[in-house]
Design an enzyme around this catalytic site. Structure first.
Site, PDB file in Angstrom:
ATOM      1  N   ARG A 170      -1.484  -8.220  13.575  1.00  0.00           N
ATOM      2  CA  ARG A 170      -2.053  -7.287  12.565  1.00  0.00           C
ATOM      3  C   ARG A 170      -2.678  -7.621  11.471  1.00  0.00           C
ATOM      4  O   ARG A 170      -3.639  -7.379  10.986  1.00  0.00           O
ATOM      5  CB  ARG A 170      -0.713  -6.286  12.211  1.00  0.00           C
ATOM      6  CG  ARG A 170      -0.475  -5.520  12.987  1.00  0.00           C
ATOM      7  CD  ARG A 170       0.968  -4.985  12.835  1.00  0.00           C
ATOM      8  NE  ARG A 170       1.075  -4.209  11.721  1.00  0.00           N
ATOM      9  CZ  ARG A 170       2.479  -4.415  10.941  1.00  0.00           C
ATOM     10  NH1 ARG A 170       3.589  -4.872  11.696  1.00  0.00           N
ATOM     11  NH2 ARG A 170       2.622  -3.695   9.903  1.00  0.00           N
ATOM     12  N   ARG A 184      10.811  -1.524  11.564  1.00  0.00           N
ATOM     13  CA  ARG A 184       9.729  -1.065  12.240  1.00  0.00           C
ATOM     14  C   ARG A 184       9.513  -1.756  13.613  1.00  0.00           C
ATOM     15  O   ARG A 184       9.807  -3.036  13.340  1.00  0.00           O
ATOM     16  CB  ARG A 184       8.402  -1.046  11.681  1.00  0.00           C
ATOM     17  CG  ARG A 184       8.133   0.317  10.569  1.00  0.00           C
ATOM     18  CD  ARG A 184       7.090   0.232   9.888  1.00  0.00           C
ATOM     19  NE  ARG A 184       5.913  -0.226  10.732  1.00  0.00           N
ATOM     20  CZ  ARG A 184       4.506  -0.008  10.171  1.00  0.00           C
ATOM     21  NH1 ARG A 184       4.558   0.349   8.827  1.00  0.00           N
ATOM     22  NH2 ARG A 184       3.466  -0.743  10.769  1.00  0.00           N
ATOM     23  N   ARG A 218      11.090  -5.950   5.439  1.00  0.00           N
ATOM     24  CA  ARG A 218      10.697  -4.548   5.342  1.00  0.00           C
ATOM     25  C   ARG A 218      11.570  -3.420   5.931  1.00  0.00           C
ATOM     26  O   ARG A 218      12.025  -4.059   7.214  1.00  0.00           O
ATOM     27  CB  ARG A 218       9.409  -4.249   5.618  1.00  0.00           C
ATOM     28  CG  ARG A 218       8.852  -2.708   5.508  1.00  0.00           C
ATOM     29  CD  ARG A 218       7.413  -2.632   5.377  1.00  0.00           C
ATOM     30  NE  ARG A 218       6.730  -2.730   6.549  1.00  0.00           N
ATOM     31  CZ  ARG A 218       5.320  -2.622   6.653  1.00  0.00           C
ATOM     32  NH1 ARG A 218       4.632  -2.311   5.635  1.00  0.00           N
ATOM     33  NH2 ARG A 218       4.753  -2.642   7.889  1.00  0.00           N
ATOM     34  N   LYS A 221       0.782  -1.178   0.136  1.00  0.00           N
ATOM     35  CA  LYS A 221       0.099   0.151  -0.060  1.00  0.00           C
ATOM     36  C   LYS A 221       0.974   1.115   0.055  1.00  0.00           C
ATOM     37  O   LYS A 221       0.609   2.064  -0.824  1.00  0.00           O
ATOM     38  CB  LYS A 221      -0.854  -0.050   1.260  1.00  0.00           C
ATOM     39  CG  LYS A 221      -2.190  -0.337   1.212  1.00  0.00           C
ATOM     40  CD  LYS A 221      -2.983  -0.116   2.448  1.00  0.00           C
ATOM     41  CE  LYS A 221      -2.247  -0.112   3.726  1.00  0.00           C
ATOM     42  NZ  LYS A 221      -2.049  -0.872   4.795  1.00  0.00           N
ATOM     43  N   ARG A 257      -9.888   1.717   8.432  1.00  0.00           N
ATOM     44  CA  ARG A 257      -9.391   0.064   8.817  1.00  0.00           C
ATOM     45  C   ARG A 257     -10.632  -0.481   9.430  1.00  0.00           C
ATOM     46  O   ARG A 257     -10.481  -1.460   9.704  1.00  0.00           O
ATOM     47  CB  ARG A 257      -8.208   0.201   9.482  1.00  0.00           C
ATOM     48  CG  ARG A 257      -6.953   0.247   9.168  1.00  0.00           C
ATOM     49  CD  ARG A 257      -5.895   0.285  10.196  1.00  0.00           C
ATOM     50  NE  ARG A 257      -4.715  -0.312   9.977  1.00  0.00           N
ATOM     51  CZ  ARG A 257      -3.488   0.088   9.757  1.00  0.00           C
ATOM     52  NH1 ARG A 257      -3.579   1.116   9.115  1.00  0.00           N
ATOM     53  NH2 ARG A 257      -2.541  -0.849   9.446  1.00  0.00           N
TER      54      ARG A 257
HETATM   55  P1  AMP Z   1       0.379   1.109   9.600  1.00  0.00           P
HETATM   56  O1  AMP Z   1       1.954   1.831   9.418  1.00  0.00           O
HETATM   57  O2  AMP Z   1      -0.704   1.383   8.711  1.00  0.00           O
HETATM   58  O3  AMP Z   1       0.795  -0.460   9.187  1.00  0.00           O
HETATM   59  O4  AMP Z   1       0.165   1.210  11.046  1.00  0.00           O
HETATM   60  C1  AMP Z   1       0.645   0.929  12.037  1.00  0.00           C
HETATM   61  C2  AMP Z   1       0.209   0.854  13.414  1.00  0.00           C
HETATM   62  O5  AMP Z   1      -0.460   2.189  13.437  1.00  0.00           O
HETATM   63  C3  AMP Z   1      -1.462   0.054  13.134  1.00  0.00           C
HETATM   64  O6  AMP Z   1      -0.825  -1.366  13.474  1.00  0.00           O
HETATM   65  C4  AMP Z   1      -2.204   0.468  14.474  1.00  0.00           C
HETATM   66  O7  AMP Z   1      -1.737   0.426  15.568  1.00  0.00           O
HETATM   67  C5  AMP Z   1      -1.856   2.078  14.131  1.00  0.00           C
HETATM   68  N1  AMP Z   1      -2.698   2.613  13.249  1.00  0.00           N
HETATM   69  C6  AMP Z   1      -2.655   3.140  11.792  1.00  0.00           C
HETATM   70  N2  AMP Z   1      -3.428   3.497  11.362  1.00  0.00           N
HETATM   71  C7  AMP Z   1      -4.548   3.193  11.895  1.00  0.00           C
HETATM   72  C8  AMP Z   1      -6.044   3.481  12.072  1.00  0.00           C
HETATM   73  N3  AMP Z   1      -6.717   4.006  10.727  1.00  0.00           N
HETATM   74  N4  AMP Z   1      -6.858   3.126  13.020  1.00  0.00           N
HETATM   75  C9  AMP Z   1      -6.227   2.547  14.241  1.00  0.00           C
HETATM   76  N5  AMP Z   1      -5.041   2.490  14.248  1.00  0.00           N
HETATM   77  C10 AMP Z   1      -4.334   2.827  13.278  1.00  0.00           C
END
Ligand code: AMP
Length: 222
Positions: free
Chosen positions: A174, A163, A130, A16, A91
């Site tokens: 996740r 990360r 990653r 993404k 999400r």
């Molecule tokens: P990502 O970088 O998109 O994988 O997001 C990393 C983490 O940030 C996720 O596992 C969630 O804990 C939090 N996060 C990111 N976007 C959201 C969202 N839309 N709603 C809730 N938590 C989020």
């Protein structure tokens, strides 16, 4: 031509972020990634960062009120007034409703949802290689998307890091959250006729070509 108000949907590690960066260049609108916004808040130890940390470390979703407030602020910024690419929001079905409400206040709405389809097996493989830039968050991969100089971001010279939440336990959690809470959106959006499905595979033409093709097909560029 309509302003591109786009959602990119896909599991963690589906590509993404990489596609969002390229689409953002093609369309000249910002990529808004809630995960990146959270990581910035964590680094700066803001109130949002302090609340979000535990959830992120456990691979859970941060509560909707916190995430929505952070997103509302970002959507108000000048660069987001001519369109945006949302990466990582919504999400859940509830977040999709919140988003509709936020946009309706501005007289706007989502006009395209792009779903990137990838198998779980492939995702686990990808996430284990990653890396991201600790400064500008640009995504890299140890095998598929290497930087020109090892450990250094091509774009800003920042240090590349893995990360904290890219560890096997958090990855599994996740993915579970994606299947249970986010995937229902893939069943919700087709009803409004704005969903396109793409595969996350390397193409002979390259990502920029593919994203430009997609943007043309969706009617955002000529
Ligand atoms: P990502 O970088 O998109 O994988 O997001 C990393 C983490 O940030 C996720 O596992 C969630 O804990 C939090 N996060 C990111 N976007 C959201 C969202 N839309 N709603 C809730 N938590 C989020």
């Amino acid at each position: 031509m309509e302003k591109p108000n786009i959602i990119l949907l896909g599991a963690p590690g589906s590509g993404k972020g990489t596609r969002a960066v390229v689409l953002s260049e093609v369309l000249g609108v910002p990529q808004i990634a809630t995960g990146d916004l959270f990581r910035k808040n964590l680094k700066l130890m803001t109130e949002i960062g302090k609340v979000a940390k535990g959830y992120i470390d456990r691979g859970e979703l941060v509560p909707d009120e916190v995430t929505a407030a952070m997103l509302r602020q970002r959507l108000e910024e000048p660069d987001a007034q001519n369109g945006f690419i949302l990466d990582g929001f919504p999400r859940s079905v509830n977040q999709a409703k919140i988003l509709d409400g936020l946009l309706a206040q501005k007289g706007a709405k989502i006009n395209s949802v792009i779903y990137i389809k990838v198998d779980d097996e492939e995702i686990v493989k990808r996430l284990s290689g990653r890396m991201i830039c600790s400064k500008c968050q640009a995504p890299y991969h140890k095998i598929d998307n290497k930087p020109k100089r090892e450990g250094v971001c091509d774009k800003c010279g920042g240090e590349l890091v893995v990360r904290d939440d890219d560890n096997p336990d958090t990855i599994r959690k996740r993915l579970k959250v994606f299947h249970e809470t986010t995937f229902p959106l893939v069943e919700l959006y087709p009803k409004s006729g704005i969903l396109s499905e793409i595969k996350s595979e390397k193409s002979a033409n390259g990502l920029k070509f593919d994203m430009a093709e997609l943007s043309r097909r969706l009617g955002f560029i000529k």
